[in-house]
Design an enzyme around this catalytic site. Structure first.
Site, short mmCIF file in Angstrom:
data_model
loop_
_atom_site.label_atom_id
_atom_site.label_comp_id
_atom_site.label_asym_id
_atom_site.label_seq_id
_atom_site.Cartn_x
_atom_site.Cartn_y
_atom_site.Cartn_z
N ASP A 104 5.82 5.14 4.90
CA ASP A 104 6.94 3.76 5.35
C ASP A 104 7.11 2.50 4.45
O ASP A 104 7.73 2.59 4.53
CB ASP A 104 5.97 3.81 6.49
CG ASP A 104 4.84 2.98 6.76
OD1 ASP A 104 4.17 3.20 6.78
OD2 ASP A 104 5.10 2.40 7.59
N HIS A 105 6.44 2.40 3.60
CA HIS A 105 6.61 1.67 2.83
C HIS A 105 6.52 1.44 1.17
O HIS A 105 7.73 0.52 0.96
CB HIS A 105 5.17 -0.07 3.00
CG HIS A 105 4.90 0.18 4.27
ND1 HIS A 105 4.35 -1.34 3.77
CD2 HIS A 105 3.82 0.45 5.03
CE1 HIS A 105 4.50 -1.97 5.77
NE2 HIS A 105 4.22 -0.44 6.15
N HIS A 154 1.09 -1.15 0.10
CA HIS A 154 -0.01 0.00 -0.05
C HIS A 154 0.92 1.28 -0.19
O HIS A 154 1.61 0.92 0.24
CB HIS A 154 -1.15 -0.28 1.06
CG HIS A 154 -0.01 0.33 2.45
ND1 HIS A 154 0.73 -0.83 3.22
CD2 HIS A 154 -0.22 1.27 3.64
CE1 HIS A 154 1.02 -0.38 4.41
NE2 HIS A 154 0.28 1.12 4.06
N ASP A 162 -0.04 -4.75 5.63
CA ASP A 162 -0.31 -3.86 6.59
C ASP A 162 -2.09 -3.86 6.31
O ASP A 162 -2.66 -3.64 5.37
CB ASP A 162 -0.28 -2.41 6.48
CG ASP A 162 0.94 -1.66 7.44
OD1 ASP A 162 1.97 -2.86 6.86
OD2 ASP A 162 1.02 -0.34 7.01
N HIS A 187 1.64 4.27 1.96
CA HIS A 187 1.99 4.70 2.96
C HIS A 187 3.05 4.84 3.00
O HIS A 187 4.16 3.72 2.41
CB HIS A 187 1.36 4.48 4.10
CG HIS A 187 -0.06 4.24 4.66
ND1 HIS A 187 -1.05 3.83 5.56
CD2 HIS A 187 -0.51 5.63 4.27
CE1 HIS A 187 -1.74 4.02 5.86
NE2 HIS A 187 -2.11 5.22 5.01
N HIS A 229 6.63 -5.67 11.03
CA HIS A 229 5.73 -3.74 11.04
C HIS A 229 5.52 -4.12 12.72
O HIS A 229 4.19 -3.97 12.80
CB HIS A 229 5.00 -4.58 10.34
CG HIS A 229 4.20 -2.72 10.29
ND1 HIS A 229 3.14 -2.40 10.89
CD2 HIS A 229 4.13 -1.91 8.92
CE1 HIS A 229 3.07 -1.27 10.19
NE2 HIS A 229 3.67 -1.58 9.18
N HIS A 263 -6.84 -2.45 5.33
CA HIS A 263 -6.10 -1.58 6.01
C HIS A 263 -6.64 -0.48 5.58
O HIS A 263 -8.40 -0.60 4.76
CB HIS A 263 -4.52 -1.75 4.75
CG HIS A 263 -3.94 -0.48 5.87
ND1 HIS A 263 -4.14 -0.67 7.02
CD2 HIS A 263 -2.81 0.53 5.18
CE1 HIS A 263 -2.87 0.54 7.52
NE2 HIS A 263 -2.22 0.91 6.65
#
Lengths: 304, 304
Positions: A64-65, A60, A207, A62, A265, A137
């Site tokens: 941080d990914h 996804h 996530d 976000h 995670h 998510h």
């Protein structure tokens, strides 16, 4: 098949944990699952070769990914990569790659194939099937389930000798599915080969809240990597933010009949990863749970 | 005033060097010069507080200098930062910040002031003057020169006593520039204070070929941080790509009459940083050159 945990933090890195990046190495090729900030340097510090990365699968969008993608692509270009690279992810991945962070960076010197995947899409990678699974998510998100094709069954050398087949080229023919003729009688492969054996398999949740589609798609995989952002004491927070607790991840693995579960995670708020391990173990047993640390690696062996 | 080297690589990180990020700490506030991928984690591993970062000054928009910005901003938001943050850089900085990598990340919970600076622009930061200097890279680029205002001169306690001033509150008045009256006679601060002394100063080149404007703006600074992407053997390559060799950086420092030069932005092609130190030392002496390593720090003392 080896799984390398290059970044095991969730949301925010820590001195011990880099942002999300899990690598699957198979036949000399590496597939990354998510690519958070710092992934290129984690790759350099790992036993893996950055240039062996042929595919980046995003769960996804976000930050941080995905914040590690532009730097990794740029560095592979500075290192004169030739092989093409795939960057696949949920809807919006093509658009995201089009507006990569700095437009002053040169286009990579190799071909980058970018594709938006929908839940249920699958593709082949080096003979392996990769299935994108819609997960649950806070924004569009995918998990991934990888399965090798079945391997041929076990060759019964004793049975072959009993049928008069001499060891040597004729054995190879039978193992390769070719019938042989011995003094006028045909010996078929089915007479000396056991039933096909399943290949190795792996799943990665990204996530997500506990997710039925991911359970069903992951059934019986050799190793499941599941997020575990929270411990039991934050179960409400997990639900609100679209995440799972370690115990919920273990319930997912149990329902999917998965024997090896790796939790990743990990929120920086978790002081002690043993809490996560203990809570997951209560569901599926201590021998079946690992809380990943950066640079941990695990081998996936062929099933018996 | 302390300078912390959080990332000393150029272009590509290595296991030993993270991407460009230099921090200046003064009065409890931290200013970052460039913010390459991984800077937030380098900050966490340093003695600095991430939340003390009040200003990020970008030298130019190549990815290795800016890919750490979105993650750092996001993490400060997750940590509930309240103080505003400045992100200033060359033309295009506002546009770059508008299309930060992932638009699924929440807007920061604090105010972010973003500004495009033109060569010659200056602004105040906590009483210090920050000057943006046009430099000579392959794309629009800025160096930065920081100067504290002059400090008041030295207080001559003996002279004050000789003029009949008693130690105590009257001494403070004179030190603060207020005249005092002693038995009908006015003693003025000028009678007991030495001449104003200059404040501390610092300059940061960003990526650039040797640059006259940067030399002139940096004249006499206490510490110059200059890029040194290449050694003598790659002087042509440095010119082509808009970079400097270590020797050229030392010539810049010498012409600017700077006594302490720190070399950073070290190419991963440089096996041995001692080469850079040796080549720079031939210009300005071994005692005046440091090749920065990640997590090195240096204090800038008040000039005598």
């Amino acid at each position: 098949m080896e799984v390398h945990f290059l970044g095991t933090a969730g949301g925010v890195p820590s001195p011990a944990r880099s942002l999300p990046c899990t690598a699957l190495k198979r036949n000399g090729s590496v597939m990354l699952f998510d690519c958070g900030e710092g992934s290129q340097r984690q790759l350099m510090m790992s036993p893996l070769s950055m240039m062996a990365v042929d595919c980046i699968l995003i769960s996804h969008h976000h930050g941080d990914h995905v914040t590690g993608v532009p730097g990794l692509l740029q560095t592979m270009s500075l290192f004169s990569r030739q092989r093409p690279l795939r960057v696949f992810g949920p809807t919006g991945t093509v658009a995201m790659m089009d507006r990569r962070f700095s437009n002053h960076d040169a286009e990579p010197c190799y071909k980058v194939e970018v594709r938006d995947l929908a839940p249920g899409d699958s593709f082949e990678s080096d003979g392996m099937t990769v299935l994108a699974v819609g997960t649950d998510h806070s924004i569009p998100s995918l998990g991934y389930v990888l399965r090798e094709p079945p391997r041929s069954g076990r060759f019964d050398a004793e049975a072959a000798r009993g049928l008069g087949v001499a060891e040597g080229p004729l054995f190879s023919d039978l193992q390769n599915g070719v019938a042989v003729e011995i003094e006028g009688r045909v010996v078929s492969p089915e007479e000396v080969m056991g039933p096909p054996r399943r290949g190795r398999s792996f799943s990665y949740s990204g996530d997500t809240r506990p997710c039925v589609a991911f359970i069903e798609a992951s059934r019986g995989v050799d190793l499941m990597v599941h997020e575990a952002t929270f411990a039991d004491d934050s179960i409400d927070r997990a639900a609100e933010s679209g995440h799972s607790t370690a115990r919920q991840a273990a319930e997912v693995a149990k329902q999917a009949e998965v024997s090896t579960l790796v939790l990743t995670h990990i929120s920086p708020r978790i002081d002690d990863a043993l809490t996560l391990e203990r809570e997951a173990s209560e569901v599926i047993g201590t021998r079946n749970v690992v809380v990943a640390q950066d640079f941990d690696s695990l081998r996936i062996e062929y099933p018996e």
